[in-house]
Design a protein around this motif. Structure first.
Motif, PDB file in Angstrom:
ATOM      1  N   HIS A 164       0.892  -1.250   0.153  1.00  0.00           N
ATOM      2  CA  HIS A 164       0.069  -0.103   0.093  1.00  0.00           C
ATOM      3  C   HIS A 164       0.867   1.183  -0.036  1.00  0.00           C
ATOM      4  CE1 HIS A 164      -3.374   2.700   0.821  1.00  0.00           C
ATOM      5  NE2 HIS A 164      -2.524   3.211   1.832  1.00  0.00           N
ATOM      6  N   ALA A 165       1.973   1.353   0.812  1.00  0.00           N
ATOM      7  CA  ALA A 165       2.672   2.425   1.068  1.00  0.00           C
ATOM      8  C   ALA A 165       3.284   2.721  -0.513  1.00  0.00           C
ATOM      9  CB  ALA A 165       3.788   2.196   2.165  1.00  0.00           C
ATOM     10  N   PHE A 166       3.780   1.783  -1.173  1.00  0.00           N
ATOM     11  CA  PHE A 166       4.465   2.027  -2.468  1.00  0.00           C
ATOM     12  C   PHE A 166       3.411   1.738  -3.801  1.00  0.00           C
ATOM     13  CE2 PHE A 166       7.924   0.746   0.355  1.00  0.00           C
ATOM     14  CZ  PHE A 166       9.014   1.642  -0.170  1.00  0.00           C
ATOM     15  N   LEU A 289       9.718   5.435   6.447  1.00  0.00           N
ATOM     16  CA  LEU A 289       8.430   5.307   6.532  1.00  0.00           C
ATOM     17  C   LEU A 289       7.895   5.063   8.198  1.00  0.00           C
ATOM     18  CD1 LEU A 289       7.602   3.250   3.493  1.00  0.00           C
ATOM     19  CD2 LEU A 289       7.027   5.575   3.893  1.00  0.00           C
ATOM     20  N   MET A 290       8.819   4.040   8.740  1.00  0.00           N
ATOM     21  CA  MET A 290       8.368   3.950  10.254  1.00  0.00           C
ATOM     22  C   MET A 290       8.537   5.101  11.222  1.00  0.00           C
ATOM     23  SD  MET A 290      10.165   0.069  10.236  1.00  0.00           S
ATOM     24  CE  MET A 290       9.593  -1.522   9.897  1.00  0.00           C
ATOM     25  N   CYS A 295       3.705   1.680   8.335  1.00  0.00           N
ATOM     26  CA  CYS A 295       4.327   0.339   8.206  1.00  0.00           C
ATOM     27  C   CYS A 295       4.843  -0.295   9.280  1.00  0.00           C
ATOM     28  CB  CYS A 295       5.347   0.591   6.913  1.00  0.00           C
ATOM     29  SG  CYS A 295       4.591   1.112   5.316  1.00  0.00           S
ATOM     30  N   LEU A 296       4.194  -0.067  10.452  1.00  0.00           N
ATOM     31  CA  LEU A 296       4.411  -0.529  11.656  1.00  0.00           C
ATOM     32  C   LEU A 296       4.108  -2.105  11.902  1.00  0.00           C
ATOM     33  CD1 LEU A 296       4.115   2.840  13.935  1.00  0.00           C
ATOM     34  CD2 LEU A 296       6.186   1.906  12.863  1.00  0.00           C
TER      35      LEU A 296
END
Length: 330
Positions: A164-166, A289-290, A295-296
């Motif tokens: 999702h983040a990418f 990102l963390m 994205c944890l």
């Protein structure tokens, strides 16, 4: 010599074979660091090794535990990038269920800013695995459709968040609505309750019969052919485990017609250099990102070190959502 506590699984077997025991210190050699472990993550390969189904590769530790977080208390003579006192999370070659564990300095990541040691201990195995398989091997790109089976597992939630983040469109399969909600919260766009709906039919309907571009699978068995049929032209299937077995009679015609790639990998036997490159990629692409709170790891439950058997029983029940960890010491 001084001794420390660790989990001994003896000759292997059911979770109850694990007991708290003591063994002598090992001094770090070469590029190894010795970590005073605060927390250790639990992973499926640990359960398989304990049961006798996943022997350690040559040269690896015979003990359980593939990821830890804590503080470096000693370094080998060739260590260049870490020092005593550093707080790190690390992929270990085994031996993580212990008060002290060895790891190659190249397989250590700094604890991301704002992250505690519990969450950090739940990073290495899943994030190394997802990154190397989904982004290196399968080359998932922004805008592509991505499916991960078992989305509520530690691997699944990691894959959902990173995809999702990418910028991928994320699909997943789960067994119940509680797990579905966790996957949606993590960033899944489409969640299929596989007990109620055939995932092939859902993907066919949801993609206009085009299929998805990348599938990350831990199931195997009859999923192999179903995955192949669910891929789009030039799709990539990555196999990383076999909860339903590694053998299937495959119809290879769709592989030819759709120009598919079917690949897979295991992490533990890879070279120190390979794992070091994965760590570098995570440090560059994922740790930032963390540190933004994205994205944890999702943590389900923490057990004391002495209750490793209960932690394994929970893992094997598949009732958990996200990661299970052991608290070793403060």
């Amino acid at each position: 010599m001084a001794k420390f506590k660790y989990i001994d699984h003896g000759q292997g077997g059911a979770p109850a074979c694990m007991t708290l025991a003591e063994r002598e210190w090992e001094q770090p050699a070469g590029r190894q660091v010795l970590i005073q472990v605060a927390y250790a993550g639990i992973n499926r390969p640990d359960c398989l090794q304990r049961a006798g189904a996943y022997p350690p590769p040559p040269g690896a530790s015979p003990y359980l535990g593939l990821e830890v977080a804590g503080r470096i208390v000693a370094i080998g003579p060739d260590v260049r990038g870490r020092k005593v006192g550093d707080e790190v999370c690390a992929l270990t070659p085994g031996g993580g269920y212990a008060e002290y564990a060895l790891a190659d300095e190249r397989h250590c990541l700094p604890v991301p800013k704002g992250m505690d040691l519990l969450a950090a201990a739940c990073v290495p195995e899943n994030y190394f695995t997802v990154w190397t398989n989904v982004f290196d091997r399968a080359r998932l790109a922004k805008g592509e459709k991505f499916l991960v089976h078992g989305g509520s597992s530690g691997i699944g939630l990691t894959a959902i968040q990173l995809a999702h983040a990418f910028g991928a469109e994320v699909w997943t399969t789960v067994g119940n609505e509680e797990k579905a909600q966790a996957c949606r919260k993590a960033g899944a766009d489409h969640v299929i309750l596989y007990k109620e709906q055939d995932f092939e039919d859902a993907i066919k309907a949801g993609t206009g019969k085009q299929g998805v571009d990348v599938i990350l699978d831990m199931v195997g068995g009859d999923y192999i052919n179903r995955n192949i049929r669910s891929l789009a032209v030039n799709g990539r299937l990555v196999q990383i485990a076999f909860l339903q077995g590694s053998k299937a009679q495959i119809d290879a015609t769709p592989i030819m017609v759709k120009r598919l790639n079917f690949t897979g990998s295991t992490l533990r036997p890879r070279s120190d250099e390979d794992k070091g490159l994965i760590a570098q990629a995570l440090a560059e692409k994922v740790v930032p990102l963390m540190e933004q709170g994205k994205c944890l790891p999702v943590i389900h439950k923490v057990f004391p070190l002495a209750e490793a058997a209960q932690a394994h029983a929970l893992m094997e029940s598949s009732q958990h959502i996200g990661k299970i960890a052991l608290k070793v010491q403060e």
